[in-house]
Design a protein around this motif. Sequence first.
Motif, short mmCIF file in Angstrom:
data_model
loop_
_atom_site.label_atom_id
_atom_site.label_comp_id
_atom_site.label_asym_id
_atom_site.label_seq_id
_atom_site.Cartn_x
_atom_site.Cartn_y
_atom_site.Cartn_z
N THR A 1 0.91 -0.92 0.11
CA THR A 1 0.20 -0.11 0.19
C THR A 1 1.24 0.68 -0.34
O THR A 1 1.48 1.17 0.63
CB THR A 1 -1.16 -0.01 1.46
OG1 THR A 1 -1.61 -1.29 1.47
CG2 THR A 1 -2.04 1.08 1.20
N LEU A 2 0.33 1.79 -0.86
CA LEU A 2 1.24 3.56 -0.39
C LEU A 2 1.06 4.38 -0.34
O LEU A 2 -0.43 4.71 0.11
CB LEU A 2 1.29 4.29 -2.60
CG LEU A 2 2.42 5.19 -2.67
CD1 LEU A 2 3.58 5.14 -2.75
CD2 LEU A 2 2.23 6.00 -3.83
N MET A 3 1.47 5.00 0.91
CA MET A 3 1.77 5.78 2.07
C MET A 3 1.63 7.13 1.77
O MET A 3 3.26 7.26 1.26
CB MET A 3 1.72 5.33 3.31
CG MET A 3 1.00 3.93 4.24
SD MET A 3 1.08 4.24 5.68
CE MET A 3 -0.13 2.53 5.48
N SER A 4 1.54 8.75 1.66
CA SER A 4 2.31 9.61 1.68
C SER A 4 1.96 10.45 2.56
O SER A 4 0.55 9.80 3.36
CB SER A 4 1.85 9.80 0.52
OG SER A 4 0.51 10.05 0.73
N ALA A 5 2.52 10.99 3.17
CA ALA A 5 2.52 12.46 3.56
C ALA A 5 2.76 13.91 2.70
O ALA A 5 3.83 13.71 2.81
CB ALA A 5 3.29 12.36 4.94
N ALA A 6 2.40 14.56 2.49
CA ALA A 6 2.84 16.40 2.15
C ALA A 6 2.35 17.20 3.21
O ALA A 6 2.04 17.45 3.27
CB ALA A 6 1.87 16.28 0.77
N THR A 7 3.36 18.19 3.19
CA THR A 7 3.66 19.95 4.26
C THR A 7 3.73 20.44 2.95
O THR A 7 4.70 20.34 2.30
CB THR A 7 3.81 19.58 4.88
OG1 THR A 7 2.93 18.66 5.76
CG2 THR A 7 4.63 20.39 5.30
N VAL A 8 3.57 21.61 3.21
CA VAL A 8 3.74 22.73 2.16
C VAL A 8 4.08 23.54 3.35
O VAL A 8 2.59 24.46 4.23
CB VAL A 8 2.85 23.37 1.19
CG1 VAL A 8 3.35 24.65 1.01
CG2 VAL A 8 2.61 22.35 -0.45
N PHE A 9 4.66 24.54 3.34
CA PHE A 9 4.76 25.42 4.84
C PHE A 9 6.24 26.37 4.16
O PHE A 9 6.78 26.64 3.39
CB PHE A 9 5.80 24.84 6.28
CG PHE A 9 6.63 24.87 5.84
CD1 PHE A 9 8.39 24.80 5.82
CD2 PHE A 9 6.98 22.74 5.64
CE1 PHE A 9 9.28 24.43 5.77
CE2 PHE A 9 7.77 22.15 5.63
CZ PHE A 9 8.49 22.24 6.32
N ARG A 10 6.19 28.13 4.67
CA ARG A 10 7.21 28.80 4.76
C ARG A 10 8.01 28.60 6.14
O ARG A 10 7.76 28.73 7.47
CB ARG A 10 6.78 30.54 4.73
CG ARG A 10 7.44 31.93 4.55
CD ARG A 10 7.19 32.57 4.64
NE ARG A 10 5.56 32.68 3.67
CZ ARG A 10 6.04 33.05 2.23
NH1 ARG A 10 7.48 33.65 1.56
NH2 ARG A 10 4.48 33.18 1.35
N ASN A 11 9.69 28.62 6.16
CA ASN A 11 10.45 28.79 6.52
C ASN A 11 10.27 30.31 7.88
O ASN A 11 9.78 31.22 6.85
CB ASN A 11 12.10 28.63 5.90
CG ASN A 11 12.04 27.21 5.29
OD1 ASN A 11 11.69 26.23 5.95
ND2 ASN A 11 13.00 27.27 4.58
N GLU A 12 10.83 30.30 8.67
CA GLU A 12 11.04 30.76 9.67
C GLU A 12 11.82 32.01 9.21
O GLU A 12 13.14 31.24 8.41
CB GLU A 12 10.81 30.57 10.93
CG GLU A 12 9.81 29.82 11.22
CD GLU A 12 9.55 29.84 12.86
OE1 GLU A 12 11.01 30.40 13.39
OE2 GLU A 12 8.82 29.23 13.19
N PRO A 13 12.17 32.93 9.52
CA PRO A 13 13.86 34.10 8.75
C PRO A 13 14.21 34.09 9.90
O PRO A 13 15.06 34.49 10.99
CB PRO A 13 12.74 35.30 9.19
CG PRO A 13 11.44 35.59 9.59
CD PRO A 13 10.63 34.09 9.79
N PHE A 14 15.29 33.08 9.27
CA PHE A 14 16.47 32.77 10.27
C PHE A 14 18.03 33.23 10.14
O PHE A 14 17.71 34.04 8.99
CB PHE A 14 16.86 31.03 10.31
CG PHE A 14 17.04 30.74 9.40
CD1 PHE A 14 18.01 30.07 8.39
CD2 PHE A 14 15.55 29.86 8.43
CE1 PHE A 14 17.68 28.92 7.30
CE2 PHE A 14 15.35 29.10 7.98
CZ PHE A 14 16.43 29.39 7.02
#
Length: 175
Positions: free
Chosen positions: A162-175
Motif C-alpha cells: 500500500t502506498l502511503m504518503s505525507a505532504a506539507t507546504v510551509f514557509r520557513n521562518e526568517p532565520f
Amino acid sequence: MSRWRLKSLARDTRGATMIEFAILAPIFFAILTAILETSVQFFAAQVLESGVYDANRSIRVGMAQQDGWTVDDYKENVCNRLYGLFGNCADLYVNVRPIGDFRSADYSVPLDLTCEKDCDWTEDEVWTPGGSSSVVLVQVYYRYPSILQFPYAPNRLPDGRTLMSAATVFRNEPF
C-alpha cells in the motif's frame, strides 16, 4: 438400521452448532482480519503524517540548513518518530524542495503505478530545504506491506503493498 433409529437420527440436532460455526467462522475471521489490517494501515498513515510534520520543524526553523543535513539525516529524523510501525526506513522516499508560492505547490507520485512485481521509485530523491522565508514543499512516501490482498483496496500497488504518503507546504521562518 431400524426405522426408529433413522427417525431419531434425523431429529438429532446436537452437532448443528458445530456445523454452523464451521461454515461461518472463516467468513467472520476474514472480516475481523480485514478490519484489523485496515485499522493498522490507517494508524500507520497517521503516524507517518505526524512524524513528517514534527520533522519539518527542523527545516522550518533553519536547524536542518545550519547543521548541513542530508536526505539521510531527514529520513532518520522522521524514522525516529514512527514508533517501529515501518520496518525499513530506508524505503522512505523524500522530496523536499522550495517552490515559488503556496499556489504553485504540485506533486506527482514518484512510482510507476503500472508495475507488476517490484515497484521501484521512478524519480530521484530531492533535498533542497530552502533558505530563510522560502516556501517549501515536503513529500514523503512509503510502500507499506499488506497481509491481505484485496483486489480493490485503495492505494494498493500491483506488488501487493500500500502506498502511503505525507505532504506539507510551509514557509520557513526568517532565520
